[in-house]
Design a protein around this motif. Structure first.
Motif, mmCIF file in Angstrom:
data_model
loop_
_atom_site.group_PDB
_atom_site.id
_atom_site.type_symbol
_atom_site.label_atom_id
_atom_site.label_comp_id
_atom_site.label_asym_id
_atom_site.label_seq_id
_atom_site.Cartn_x
_atom_site.Cartn_y
_atom_site.Cartn_z
ATOM 1 N N LEU A 252 10.325 60.941 65.565
ATOM 2 C CA LEU A 252 8.923 61.180 65.913
ATOM 3 C C LEU A 252 8.560 60.408 67.170
ATOM 4 C CD1 LEU A 252 7.150 61.060 62.463
ATOM 5 C CD2 LEU A 252 7.102 62.931 64.060
ATOM 6 N N GLU B 32 3.289 50.769 66.460
ATOM 7 C CA GLU B 32 3.732 49.910 65.372
ATOM 8 C C GLU B 32 3.126 50.303 64.033
ATOM 9 O OE1 GLU B 32 2.453 45.924 65.347
ATOM 10 O OE2 GLU B 32 3.574 45.620 63.512
ATOM 11 N N SER B 33 1.815 50.547 64.019
ATOM 12 C CA SER B 33 1.188 50.786 62.730
ATOM 13 C C SER B 33 1.471 52.188 62.217
ATOM 14 C CB SER B 33 -0.311 50.548 62.825
ATOM 15 O OG SER B 33 -0.862 51.372 63.812
ATOM 16 N N GLU B 34 1.959 53.073 63.081
ATOM 17 C CA GLU B 34 2.217 54.430 62.616
ATOM 18 C C GLU B 34 3.702 54.655 62.363
ATOM 19 O OE1 GLU B 34 0.421 57.007 65.552
ATOM 20 O OE2 GLU B 34 -1.252 55.637 65.653
ATOM 21 N N LEU B 35 4.524 54.307 63.323
ATOM 22 C CA LEU B 35 5.947 54.635 63.244
ATOM 23 C C LEU B 35 6.807 53.379 63.151
ATOM 24 C CD1 LEU B 35 6.019 57.314 66.059
ATOM 25 C CD2 LEU B 35 5.692 57.684 63.658
ATOM 26 N N THR B 36 6.306 52.338 62.572
ATOM 27 C CA THR B 36 6.966 51.016 62.500
ATOM 28 C C THR B 36 7.408 50.539 63.883
ATOM 29 O OG1 THR B 36 9.046 51.994 61.831
ATOM 30 C CG2 THR B 36 7.646 51.190 60.091
ATOM 31 N N LEU C 13 -5.227 50.652 64.423
ATOM 32 C CA LEU C 13 -5.477 51.557 65.544
ATOM 33 C C LEU C 13 -4.799 51.061 66.812
ATOM 34 C CD1 LEU C 13 -9.212 52.402 64.954
ATOM 35 C CD2 LEU C 13 -7.244 53.783 64.451
ATOM 36 N N GLY C 14 -4.076 49.976 66.727
ATOM 37 C CA GLY C 14 -3.303 49.528 67.878
ATOM 38 C C GLY C 14 -3.965 48.461 68.716
ATOM 39 N N LYS D 214 13.659 59.220 60.752
ATOM 40 C CA LYS D 214 12.518 60.106 61.014
ATOM 41 C C LYS D 214 11.498 59.457 61.927
ATOM 42 C CE LYS D 214 13.169 62.533 56.722
ATOM 43 N NZ LYS D 214 12.917 62.458 55.293
ATOM 44 N N TYR D 215 11.294 58.174 61.729
ATOM 45 C CA TYR D 215 10.335 57.475 62.594
ATOM 46 C C TYR D 215 10.824 57.486 64.036
ATOM 47 C CZ TYR D 215 7.938 55.553 58.546
ATOM 48 O OH TYR D 215 7.222 55.400 57.406
ATOM 49 N N ARG E 292 -11.081 57.683 68.429
ATOM 50 C CA ARG E 292 -10.105 57.648 67.353
ATOM 51 C C ARG E 292 -10.755 57.749 65.975
ATOM 52 N NH1 ARG E 292 -5.065 55.445 67.450
ATOM 53 N NH2 ARG E 292 -4.997 56.161 65.324
ATOM 54 N N ILE F 165 -12.101 54.431 73.381
ATOM 55 C CA ILE F 165 -10.913 54.890 72.648
ATOM 56 C C ILE F 165 -11.134 54.719 71.152
ATOM 57 C CG2 ILE F 165 -8.449 54.546 72.319
ATOM 58 C CD1 ILE F 165 -8.250 53.589 75.147
ATOM 59 N N ARG G 297 7.422 61.990 70.778
ATOM 60 C CA ARG G 297 6.157 61.594 71.408
ATOM 61 C C ARG G 297 6.425 61.097 72.818
ATOM 62 N NH1 ARG G 297 2.599 57.919 67.359
ATOM 63 N NH2 ARG G 297 1.899 59.524 65.944
ATOM 64 N N MET H 48 -3.900 56.651 59.963
ATOM 65 C CA MET H 48 -4.080 55.206 60.086
ATOM 66 C C MET H 48 -5.559 54.864 60.134
ATOM 67 S SD MET H 48 -1.131 54.379 59.914
ATOM 68 C CE MET H 48 0.078 55.639 59.671
ATOM 69 N N HIS I 142 5.718 48.966 55.251
ATOM 70 C CA HIS I 142 5.235 49.649 56.454
ATOM 71 C C HIS I 142 4.061 48.859 56.998
ATOM 72 C CE1 HIS I 142 3.305 52.733 58.934
ATOM 73 N NE2 HIS I 142 4.490 53.268 59.026
ATOM 74 N N PRO I 143 3.975 48.712 58.306
ATOM 75 C CA PRO I 143 2.929 47.833 58.856
ATOM 76 C C PRO I 143 1.506 48.280 58.547
ATOM 77 C CG PRO I 143 4.543 48.414 60.531
ATOM 78 C CD PRO I 143 4.854 49.228 59.349
ATOM 79 N N ALA I 144 1.291 49.572 58.339
ATOM 80 C CA ALA I 144 -0.084 50.029 58.193
ATOM 81 C C ALA I 144 -0.547 50.076 56.751
ATOM 82 C CB ALA I 144 -0.255 51.399 58.818
ATOM 83 N N ARG J 166 -5.006 52.129 70.431
ATOM 84 C CA ARG J 166 -4.067 53.165 70.844
ATOM 85 C C ARG J 166 -4.742 54.535 70.813
ATOM 86 N NH1 ARG J 166 -0.791 52.337 66.819
ATOM 87 N NH2 ARG J 166 0.095 50.574 67.875
ATOM 88 N N LEU J 167 -4.329 55.398 71.734
ATOM 89 C CA LEU J 167 -4.825 56.771 71.703
ATOM 90 C C LEU J 167 -4.037 57.576 70.676
ATOM 91 C CD1 LEU J 167 -5.061 57.342 75.488
ATOM 92 C CD2 LEU J 167 -6.899 57.886 73.959
ATOM 93 N N ARG J 168 -4.626 58.697 70.278
ATOM 94 C CA ARG J 168 -3.896 59.587 69.385
ATOM 95 C C ARG J 168 -3.089 60.543 70.240
ATOM 96 N NH1 ARG J 168 -8.232 61.913 66.186
ATOM 97 N NH2 ARG J 168 -8.094 63.650 67.589
ATOM 98 N N VAL J 169 -2.079 61.168 69.677
ATOM 99 C CA VAL J 169 -1.134 61.915 70.513
ATOM 100 C C VAL J 169 -1.809 63.102 71.192
ATOM 101 C CG1 VAL J 169 -0.219 63.332 68.630
ATOM 102 C CG2 VAL J 169 1.197 62.841 70.599
#
Lengths: 378, 358, 150
Positions: B159, B237-241, A134-135, B155-156, A211, A207, B163, A363, A28-30, B323-326
């Motif tokens: 999700l 990417e870092s959360e949901l591949t 965090l993107g 599942k990813y 976050r 941001i 979103r 994350m 997984h990337p994170a 990235r912002l959070r949802v």
């Protein structure tokens, strides 16, 4: 042979109604490596996180039982590969303490300078990787620009860029490179002029702040109870810097502040590490011009034998307190060796910190815990 | 002077001279389809290369520089690779929806090309409800994404799709209101009318504060609508591949990838049309000499220049912000952008009624 | 706090504990059944040992020894508590309710040495795969495929 302990069945299941069980990792990337988290979700909200470890377990503790005291130091570079020098230092300190080996002043100075450079390099990599979690991709390259200078210094000094193996019991393996001081000073100048870029790009970013502020809060009591150390605990207001509390090498001769924040959230952990880089620069500045002349390695016997007994040393790696515990029976190899790795304890607090928050918060929390998986798995 | 207008007229005359009316329509359709597909392919290649070069420039590195001069053919090579790769379909996936989804997303992009004026009198279909058509068609793209996320049986992906659904539906509102305030000024939904109304100045400058606020909101909303960072939660990417397209590979992945860039182009083209005068050159009031000089630059260059400027802006966002959070994403829309754009629309109406704009 | 004070405190709660001061820190040898009593006293009493910084096990071929390193963030002194376990039926009370870091460390010791921690909330294998047989860190562990005899 006794009866095998009955393996308790894996209690992970597909989740109750309205729950979604997601396997984060081992790819997984994170997770930055092969960490496997079983995350139970309710929509976007995390209910439970369960780490499954062992994907990179090399049984270093068992391996060290058959290696001599000169050999086993170098295996420890592969534990926390981002602070490999400090791992080596911890083992060397233990042998020197156990056998009462005198270390020349010159070696002590160089060891501390390299430790601090390692710490900066590790924090630089963390900064980039965390921003990526965090993107934000760009800070990664900015952080690597400075980190590259450090790895170049390492390469000049000992031929390796990551797993350095520069320390032998009693001192250093070689003398420092003639350019060492010049290059370190060039790095300090470069770092000081560029550190404002991180402030602009990351710290003051709206941001980024929204976050990380108030995300993944760890109270001081919990930090101690979970055995968290290093920047994670210091961000919660726990004073735990081994360099201050139990100074080793020449840390008692230099002036630096133990960076402590009290918020305990991800932003505090971020600030602790950024400020710690500046403190490391401060330490290096005090030492770099004063490296004493003389031997770089003390006199030691060819075959090292620790006296019978138990020994424990602690050093402050970039991730926290590394404890090396050796039980010796007087032979050339340790009877039992235990590495108390900072990442293992820090990881155990993850469920407590992230349960109840959103996936995005996980994350941020995980990124600021600065997990290095080989350090956790050993 | 080089103009695309002459070219279309020439083809039109040639067709009229040689074929009967039904045949003319068929041939026109064929030409348009060929042009649209070519534009898609070229745009995809150019924009991906541009993104990589912009990113490299921001990130103090060189970017692609091996394939072709200055790495110009890097994306061509990448596309060839993607075409030759095997397109896997997961075992438990809903095969029909899984295979259909990338084409739905792509089709939405193609349909949106219709009302865009690429140059003076160079437009596929100048329908009288142009802006309404754009808003309604662009909201269809969420269906493709939801299809992809649901059908992947991952599942990813699910999700990510959820979103994406929440995000696109919310930000459509702000984008709509931002567009509406310009409609209020022009009084027409037709793209040509909107462009012609900017002959003596672009709405961004003519429309006072409401136009500027609309422009900012529009840029934020379309960045979110196209799932670009800092609003790329659907594929975080870092959360949901890779979010909704985790399971896609080969050319079907490339279609999603391409659709993303086409969508950016289209929203930026719409932004350029509404706020920056489309192909209309920069005219300042009664500066005849200056205006005349500006007219010498071909209209297609004006249009592309403006569009690519906006694309650059959106790329700049991506490589600067985390990235912002949802929940923050939805808060931003429902608690800030929507009330502001509602108020802004009111302000724009007042200005339009009293004729306070230039 | 001095070692003497700690010794006094421990003797008051646990008269049978024996002390060893040859090493760097004060070593306290106890019976496994007494661990919970001592741990609670150390945590809640004036010693305020709130930080369990190392928990491990040593295989002495005849018996196993659990080793606990305690420290206090208030007094900054460290002590070592040891308890010998029967090698055939190793079992001891969990400390994970007092120091939460013990939960993971005990799981590690459980799979590496086969020590049963009573009342542990989630005693499962953490590092090894579920089907793994044997306890790798015990001295008599043999793995003909992955281990090379030197």
């Amino acid at each position: 042979m006794i009866q095998e302990t009955e393996i308790i069945k894996d209690t992970t299941h597909l989740g109750d109604e309205g729950e979604l069980v997601v396997n984060m990792g081992p790819q997984h990337p994170a997770t930055h490596g092969v960490l496997h988290l079983v995350v139970t979700l309710n929509g976007e909200t995390i209910k439970k996180i369960e780490p499954h470890l062992g994907y990179i377990h090399r049984s270093i503790e068992k391996m060290c039982e058959s290696l001599t005291y000169r050999q086993f130091i170098y295996v420890t570079s592969r534990m926390d590969y981002l602070s490999s020098h400090i791992n080596n230092l911890g083992c060397a300190l233990l042998i020197e303490k156990g056998m009462q080996i005198e270390v020349p002043e010159r070696a002590k100075y160089v060891r501390v300078i390299l430790s601090e450079l390692t710490r900066i390099a590790s924090h630089e990599l963390w900064l980039g990787a965390m921003a990526m979690d965090l993107g934000a991709f760009t800070p990664f390259f900015y952080a690597f620009r400075e980190r590259e200078m450090i790895t170049d210094i390492m390469e000049d000094t000992c031929g390796a860029r990551l797993t350095m193996n520069y320390i032998v019991p009693g001192g250093l393996m070689y003398d420092i490179h003639p350019d060492f001081q010049k290059k370190v000073k060039a790095f300090i100048t470069q770092f000081k002029s560029k550190v404002t870029e991180y402030e602009d790009l990351v710290t003051n970013n709206v941001i980024f702040q929204s976050r990380t502020k108030g995300v993944g809060i760890l109270s001081a009591e919990d930090a101690i109870s979970y055995g968290c150390t290093g920047p994670v605990a210091r961000a919660s207001g726990v004073s735990c810097d081994i360099r201050k509390l139990f100074p080793y090498e020449v840390y008692d001769k230099v002036e630096f502040d133990e960076v402590i924040e009290t918020a305990g959230d991800s932003f505090a952990r971020y600030m602790v590490r950024v400020k710690e880089m500046n403190q490391s620069i401060r330490i290096i500045e005090q030492l770099i011009d004063n490296i004493p002349e003389g031997d770089f390695v003390g006199k030691t016997k060819n075959v090292l034998k620790l006296p019978k007994g138990e020994f424990y040393t602690r050093v402050e790696t970039a991730r926290g307190e590394l404890g090396v515990y050796i039980v010796s029976e007087g032979g050339t190899t340790p009877h039992r060796i235990k590495f108390r790795s900072p990442g293992f304890s820090n990881l155990s607090a993850l469920n407590h910190m992230a349960a109840g928050s959103k996936i995005g918060d996980l994350m941020a929390t995980m990124g600021t815990l600065d997990l290095v998986i080989p350090d956790i798995d050993r | 002077m080089f103009s695309l207008e002459g070219l279309t007229a020439m083809i039109q005359n040639w067709l009229a001279a040689n074929f009967n009316p039904t045949m003319i329509l068929v041939l026109q359709c064929v030409i348009v389809i060929l042009l649209a597909i070519t534009l898609f392919a070229v745009l995809g290649l150019v924009l991906v290369l541009m993104e990589r070069k912009v990113a490299a420039h921001i990130q103090i590195r060189l970017g692609p520089n091996r394939v072709g001069p200055g790495g110009m053919f890097q994306t061509v090579a990448d596309t060839l690779k993607l075409i030759m790769k095997e397109g896997l379909t997961p075992d438990k996936a809903d095969k029909l929806l899984f295979n259909l989804a990338p084409f739905v997303v792509m089709m939405v992009g193609m349909l949106l090309l219709a009302p865009i004026a690429f140059a003076k009198n160079f437009q596929i279909w100048d329908l009288n409800i142009g802006v309404l058509y754009i808003s309604s068609i662009s909201s269809l793209s969420v269906i493709g994404i939801l299809m992809a996320g649901w059908a992947s049986n991952n599942k990813y992906s699910l999700l990510g799709a959820m979103r994406s659904g929440a995000q696109i539906v919310s930000y459509e509102l702000s984008a709509g209101f931002a567009v509406l305030s310009i409609i209020v000024f022009t009084g027409s939904l037709q793209i040509t009318d909107i462009i012609n109304s900017q002959e003596n100045g672009w709405w961004l400058f003519k429309g006072h504060i409401p136009a500027i606020i609309s422009f900012v909101i529009f840029i934020i909303a379309v960045t979110a609508e196209t799932n670009r960072a800092p609003f790329d939660l659907a594929e975080a990417e870092s959360e949901l591949t890779a979010g909704f397209h985790t399971e896609y590979s080969g050319m079907r992945f490339a279609l999603f990838f391409l659709a993303e860039y086409i969508n950016i182009f289209i929203v930026c083209a719409i932004g350029a049309t509404l706020f920056l005068g489309g192909w209309m050159p920069l005219h300042i009031g009664h500066w005849e000499g200056f205006n005349h000089l500006m007219d010498y630059i071909p209209s297609s260059v004006w249009f592309m220049g403006k569009t690519f400027f906006l694309i650059f802006l959106i790329m700049w966002f991506r490589w600067t912000f985390p990235r912002l959070r949802v929940d923050q994403l939805l808060n931003l829309e429902w608690k800030y952008l929507l009330p502001i754009s509602l108020f802004n629309l009111l302000l724009a109406t007042v200005i339009a009624i009293y004729g306070w704009h230039f | 706090m001095t070692n003497e004070a700690i010794k006094e405190f421990i003797t008051a709660t646990l008269p049978s504990a024996s002390f060893d001061e040859t090493g760097e820190w004060l070593n306290i040898q106890i019976e496994p059944t007494q661990l919970l009593t001592l741990a609670k006293a150390l945590r809640e009493g004036e010693t305020n040992m709130n930080y369990l910084f190392c928990l491990t096990c040593v295989d002495w071929k005849t018996h196993l020894t659990m080793v606990y390193h305690f420290s206090s963030t208030q007094h900054r002194n460290s002590i070592v508590v040891k308890a010998n376990l029967d090698r055939n039926q190793p079992s001891i009370e969990t400390l994970s309710f007092i120091w939460r870091t013990a939960e993971f460390h005990e799981r590690e010791v459980f799979e590496m040495f086969g020590v049963q921690f009573e009342n542990h909330p989630d005693l499962r294998k953490l590092i090894l795969e579920d089907e793994f047989k044997g306890f790798p860190l015990r001295k008599d562990f043999e793995d003909p495929i992955n281990m090379i005899k030197l």
